[in-house]
Design a protein around this motif. Structure first.
Motif, PDB file in Angstrom:
ATOM      1  N   PRO A 277      30.398  34.557  53.394  1.00 47.66           N
ATOM      2  CA  PRO A 277      31.478  35.445  52.931  1.00 47.66           C
ATOM      3  C   PRO A 277      31.846  35.110  51.483  1.00 47.66           C
ATOM      4  CG  PRO A 277      32.396  33.688  54.277  1.00 47.66           C
ATOM      5  CD  PRO A 277      30.894  33.505  54.309  1.00 47.66           C
ATOM      6  N   LEU A 278      32.112  36.134  50.708  1.00 48.63           N
ATOM      7  CA  LEU A 278      32.458  35.967  49.297  1.00 48.63           C
ATOM      8  C   LEU A 278      33.738  36.720  48.984  1.00 48.63           C
ATOM      9  CD1 LEU A 278      28.930  36.563  47.700  1.00 48.63           C
ATOM     10  CD2 LEU A 278      30.039  34.349  48.087  1.00 48.63           C
ATOM     11  N   ALA A 279      34.529  36.169  48.093  1.00 44.33           N
ATOM     12  CA  ALA A 279      35.762  36.819  47.663  1.00 44.33           C
ATOM     13  C   ALA A 279      35.771  36.922  46.144  1.00 44.33           C
ATOM     14  CB  ALA A 279      36.978  36.033  48.149  1.00 44.33           C
ATOM     15  N   TRP A 280      36.054  38.136  45.650  1.00 46.48           N
ATOM     16  CA  TRP A 280      36.090  38.399  44.209  1.00 46.48           C
ATOM     17  C   TRP A 280      37.536  38.530  43.718  1.00 46.48           C
ATOM     18  CZ3 TRP A 280      32.207  38.722  40.653  1.00 46.48           C
ATOM     19  CH2 TRP A 280      30.897  38.945  41.091  1.00 46.48           C
ATOM     20  N   PHE A 281      37.730  38.157  42.454  1.00 44.81           N
ATOM     21  CA  PHE A 281      38.872  38.635  41.669  1.00 44.81           C
ATOM     22  C   PHE A 281      38.314  39.033  40.313  1.00 44.81           C
ATOM     23  CE2 PHE A 281      41.853  38.073  38.205  1.00 44.81           C
ATOM     24  CZ  PHE A 281      42.917  38.866  38.620  1.00 44.81           C
ATOM     25  N   VAL A 282      38.684  40.218  39.856  1.00 44.34           N
ATOM     26  CA  VAL A 282      38.284  40.695  38.538  1.00 44.34           C
ATOM     27  C   VAL A 282      39.539  41.223  37.851  1.00 44.34           C
ATOM     28  CG1 VAL A 282      36.957  42.416  37.275  1.00 44.34           C
ATOM     29  CG2 VAL A 282      35.936  41.260  39.231  1.00 44.34           C
ATOM     30  N   GLY A 283      39.872  40.681  36.693  1.00 43.68           N
ATOM     31  CA  GLY A 283      41.086  41.125  36.014  1.00 43.68           C
ATOM     32  C   GLY A 283      41.252  40.479  34.661  1.00 43.68           C
ATOM     33  N   TRP A 284      42.474  40.506  34.144  1.00 44.21           N
ATOM     34  CA  TRP A 284      42.714  39.955  32.805  1.00 44.21           C
ATOM     35  C   TRP A 284      44.192  39.660  32.595  1.00 44.21           C
ATOM     36  CZ3 TRP A 284      42.390  45.184  33.616  1.00 44.21           C
ATOM     37  CH2 TRP A 284      43.397  45.993  33.076  1.00 44.21           C
ATOM     38  N   GLN A 285      44.437  38.833  31.614  1.00 45.89           N
ATOM     39  CA  GLN A 285      45.789  38.608  31.096  1.00 45.89           C
ATOM     40  C   GLN A 285      45.681  38.551  29.585  1.00 45.89           C
ATOM     41  OE1 GLN A 285      47.781  34.751  31.623  1.00 45.89           O
ATOM     42  NE2 GLN A 285      49.726  35.824  32.008  1.00 45.89           N
ATOM     43  N   GLY A 286      46.455  39.371  28.903  1.00 44.07           N
ATOM     44  CA  GLY A 286      46.350  39.427  27.446  1.00 44.07           C
ATOM     45  C   GLY A 286      44.962  39.896  27.030  1.00 44.07           C
ATOM     46  N   ASP A 287      44.300  39.087  26.198  1.00 43.35           N
ATOM     47  CA  ASP A 287      42.960  39.450  25.717  1.00 43.35           C
ATOM     48  C   ASP A 287      41.872  38.654  26.425  1.00 43.35           C
ATOM     49  OD1 ASP A 287      41.228  40.929  24.088  1.00 43.35           O
ATOM     50  OD2 ASP A 287      41.193  39.394  22.507  1.00 43.35           O
ATOM     51  N   LEU A 288      42.249  38.003  27.539  1.00 45.88           N
ATOM     52  CA  LEU A 288      41.288  37.171  28.246  1.00 45.88           C
ATOM     53  C   LEU A 288      40.971  37.782  29.606  1.00 45.88           C
ATOM     54  CD1 LEU A 288      39.769  34.511  27.684  1.00 45.88           C
ATOM     55  CD2 LEU A 288      41.507  33.347  29.041  1.00 45.88           C
ATOM     56  N   ALA A 289      39.716  38.200  29.764  1.00 51.07           N
ATOM     57  CA  ALA A 289      39.268  38.827  31.019  1.00 51.07           C
ATOM     58  C   ALA A 289      38.474  37.822  31.831  1.00 51.07           C
ATOM     59  CB  ALA A 289      38.418  40.056  30.719  1.00 51.07           C
TER      60      ALA A 289
ATOM     61  N   THR B  93      44.384  55.014  33.838  1.00 51.63           N
ATOM     62  CA  THR B  93      44.506  55.011  35.300  1.00 51.63           C
ATOM     63  C   THR B  93      44.094  53.660  35.879  1.00 51.63           C
ATOM     64  OG1 THR B  93      44.037  57.389  35.354  1.00 51.63           O
ATOM     65  CG2 THR B  93      43.737  56.152  37.411  1.00 51.63           C
ATOM     66  N   LEU B  94      42.994  53.101  35.370  1.00 52.95           N
ATOM     67  CA  LEU B  94      42.536  51.797  35.866  1.00 52.95           C
ATOM     68  C   LEU B  94      43.557  50.700  35.580  1.00 52.95           C
ATOM     69  CD1 LEU B  94      38.726  51.872  34.989  1.00 52.95           C
ATOM     70  CD2 LEU B  94      39.713  51.453  37.248  1.00 52.95           C
ATOM     71  N   ARG B  95      44.178  50.736  34.440  1.00 47.62           N
ATOM     72  CA  ARG B  95      45.197  49.723  34.127  1.00 47.62           C
ATOM     73  C   ARG B  95      46.363  49.812  35.107  1.00 47.62           C
ATOM     74  NH1 ARG B  95      45.021  50.627  27.544  1.00 47.62           N
ATOM     75  NH2 ARG B  95      43.147  49.358  27.161  1.00 47.62           N
ATOM     76  N   THR B  96      46.744  51.043  35.435  1.00 45.40           N
ATOM     77  CA  THR B  96      47.829  51.222  36.408  1.00 45.40           C
ATOM     78  C   THR B  96      47.421  50.674  37.771  1.00 45.40           C
ATOM     79  OG1 THR B  96      48.642  53.189  35.255  1.00 45.40           O
ATOM     80  CG2 THR B  96      49.283  52.925  37.566  1.00 45.40           C
ATOM     81  N   LEU B  97      46.213  51.023  38.201  1.00 45.48           N
ATOM     82  CA  LEU B  97      45.720  50.566  39.497  1.00 45.48           C
ATOM     83  C   LEU B  97      45.601  49.043  39.544  1.00 45.48           C
ATOM     84  CD1 LEU B  97      42.889  53.206  40.096  1.00 45.48           C
ATOM     85  CD2 LEU B  97      45.113  53.104  41.270  1.00 45.48           C
ATOM     86  N   MET B  98      45.075  48.463  38.499  1.00 40.02           N
ATOM     87  CA  MET B  98      44.838  47.008  38.512  1.00 40.02           C
ATOM     88  C   MET B  98      46.131  46.216  38.320  1.00 40.02           C
ATOM     89  SD  MET B  98      41.102  46.883  36.592  1.00 40.02           S
ATOM     90  CE  MET B  98      40.701  45.189  37.020  1.00 40.02           C
TER      91      MET B  98
END
Length: 627
Positions: free
Chosen positions: A587-599, A550-555
């Motif tokens: 103010p702060l802005a986040w991005f949390v994610g990954w591409q391939g095997d690199l998070a 579910t998280l993969r779909t959401l992200m």
């Protein structure tokens, strides 16, 4: 030494001499008393008393004993009589010597012999240089040769060094050429702050015909003192290249300086001129592995030629220095630096999702890579809603369910605000996650139990007890004992995390298993003298497959149709969420994610929720371009 102390030493030597080998009962005068008095005087520094028990010139013998201590730079001598044999008017005593060579050098142990004869009815030690050591002859002296190993490098995972060579400047002397070594040391001590007696000891215990390093300077300090140093007769300044200038990530690798009087006193080890001391980062954490290993030799030297005659003892380093091997990756680090270049203040941490190994730690000058990127405590913002998905699935909440994203919402009395909410009909829960709608996500507190949210966060490593050789922070949560507290946690308002901890959360979603971070693969323990095993890392935690799916779909939707669109790049699909948070008035802005095997986790100073995603996009694009 006090009379009481001398009597104690004498008693110890007397006791040591009464071993089974001494079966004879000596008639007066006793050779044993002469042996005892000589060795006690030598051991306690009462050289005149020792000299009186020899048949040599008392002044010459006293000076020879004192010179031996100086030439060996010895902290102490200890002796034990092993036996005495008599043949007519002659005797010979065997003794064991233990010489503490000081400065964490090894103990030198050897067997000596004392020939004795009767002089006017009194036993006397028959004096010659061989009394000091069986291989020492007339016209010779002792010297100690100390050969330090150079500082070892810190390496990335490909074996490439993470520092460049820099020039250090060493003030040397050749002892045999000095007209007044005391004056040289007095002037050098005044300029540098190093103790005069230690400088003098190093000169007088060294080989006379070789350059002896005394003090090392960095470029700036040397420029300040150059004229004063060159004005001292006999000082020879040499330039040395050493791998001490850190490459990126500089604050993780750490800085190195030359040994100073302060660091020499703090470390209390065998640091000498030419040695370097890690001040920050991995250079400081692994100081004992990277440097400090020396080879020591005790030799005899010809007084006329100043050449070595014999090697009496040689010690290999008790421990070898070794490079520090990290998990950092040069090309990935370069991509992180490039993504942050000339942008708003921020940080980026990249980890390999399948291992937890840290691949890059980047930051702009406003942030410290260790104190902020690894160990900083920042509000998580709605990015923390990742932890709520497991509870939502248990409550059988569908991501297709409609959930409004209003400008303002109250949950249990807690107020939440969403800037620029989407227009039109109520979005689905998937859309709320994809766009980081804090008012919608906070409402989930009515569906997710606080205890379940806390347990889910623990599975993603929040408040985990991992350890790294540098400071780090795994995150913390306040107790969730109400809907308001749970809503604030989902919105990340009462939760603190570091960019490192959130990169590991992204890695857990990408791989299906949370893993603790790894920064150094070898050596395993920063302290080579530690007897205990280093603390074991927390075990990996496999996340429920339905939660991960579910998280993969959401992200993925966060990048294809949400506020993380700017993170898209060529290659494998990019997944990720964005969020905004406030720390004080910042103010702060986040991005949390990954591409391939690199998070990755990106945190930047901006009120624009897409700012972190843009940095992540540049990072992924730079990586793809470099392949």
């Amino acid at each position: 030494m006090t009379g009481k102390a001398r009597r104690t030493v004498a008693a110890a030597l007397t006791l040591a001499a009464t071993v089974p080998m001494l079966s004879a009962c000596f008639e007066e005068p006793s050779a044993h008393e002469a042996v005892r008095d000589f060795l006690v005087g030598w051991q306690t520094g009462d050289y005149a008393a020792a000299a009186r028990r020899t048949d040599g010139d008392e002044k010459a013998v006293s000076k020879a004993l004192e010179d031996a201590k100086i030439q060996l730079d010895a902290a102490s001598f200890r002796f034990q009589v092993k036996g005495i044999r008599r043949t007519g008017d002659a005797s010979e005593a065997d003794f064991e010597a233990e010489v503490d060579l000081g400065e964490n050098n090894p103990l030198w142990e050897y067997t000596g012999k004392l020939p004795l004869n009767l002089v006017d009815g009194h036993w006397k030690v028959h004096w010659s240089p061989s009394v000091l050591h069986p291989e020492l002859r007339e016209g010779q002296r002792f010297a100690v040769d100390v050969i330090p190993e150079g500082r070892k490098p810190i390496l990335d995972r490909n074996g490439d060094p993470l520092q460049q060579e820099a020039t250090l400047y060493v003030a040397n002397v050749v002892p045999a050429t000095l007209k007044n070594d005391v004056a040289v040391c007095e002037q050098l001590s005044k300029i540098t702050g190093f103790p005069q007696d230690r400088l003098l000891s190093r000169i007088r215990s060294a080989r006379p015909n070789v350059q002896v390093p005394l003090v090392t300077f960095g470029r700036t300090k040397f420029a300040q003192l150059r004229d004063q140093l060159t004005a001292i007769p006999g000082i020879i300044v040499s330039a040395q290249k050493q791998p001490v200038a850190p490459d990126s990530p500089a604050q993780i690798v750490g800085t190195v300086t030359a040994v100073t009087p302060e660091t020499e006193q703090q470390l209390g080890g065998p640091q000498r001129a030419g040695d370097t001391v890690g001040r920050t980062g991995l250079q400081k954490a692994y100081q004992e592995h990277l440097t400090g290993s020396t080879e020591t030799r005790v030799i005899t030297v010809d007084l006329k030629t100043n050449e070595q005659v014999a090697e009496l003892r040689k010690w290999r380093p008790t421990r070898s220095t070794s490079p520090v091997r990290t998990t950092l990756d040069g090309p990935i680090q370069k991509a992180a630096d490039s993504a942050l270049f000339a942008g708003t203040p921020g940080m980026l941490v990249a980890v390999q999702a399948s291992t937890g190994e840290v691949r890059a730690v980047g930051s702009t000058k406003e942030y410290n890579q260790e104190k902020d990127a690894l160990a900083g405590k920042f509000p998580a913002g709605s990015i923390f809603s990742i932890m709520s998905v497991e509870g939502l699935l248990k409550a059988q909440v569908s991501t297709k369910q409609k959930l409004a994203c209003p400008t303002d919402r109250s949950v249990g009395g807690a107020q939440f605000h969403q800037a620029d909410p989407p227009a039109g009909s109520a979005p689905s829960l998937l859309g709320d996650f994809a766009n980081g709608c804090v008012t919608a996500l906070a409402a989930l507190a009515r569906k997710v139990d606080g205890a379940e949210l806390t347990a889910s966060a623990a599975k993603f490593g929040i408040n985990s007890s991992w350890t790294l050789p540098l400071k780090s922070f795994s995150g913390s949560m306040k107790p969730l004992n109400s809907d308001a507290a749970t809503a604030r946690a989902i919105a990340g308002q009462n939760v603190s995390v570091s960019p490192l901890s959130m990169a590991l959360v992204a890695g857990a979603v990408a791989s299906g298993t949370w893993r603790p971070p790894v920064l150094v693969t070898d050596p395993q323990n920063p302290d080579p003298s530690a007897e205990a095993e280093p603390p074991k890392a927390p075990a990996p935690i496999k996340i429920d497959e339905k939660t991960i799916s579910t998280l993969r779909t959401l992200m993925r939707a966060g990048v294809t149709a949400g506020s993380a669109r700017s993170a898209a790049a060529q290659g494998d699909p990019v997944h990720g969420f964005t969020a905004v948070a406030t720390q004080g008035r910042k103010p702060l802005a986040w991005f949390v994610g990954w591409q391939g095997d690199l998070a990755v986790a990106v945190l930047t100073e901006s009120s624009d929720s897409t700012a972190g995603a843009r940095i992540a996009g540049r990072f992924f694009q730079s990586l793809h371009a470099g392949m």
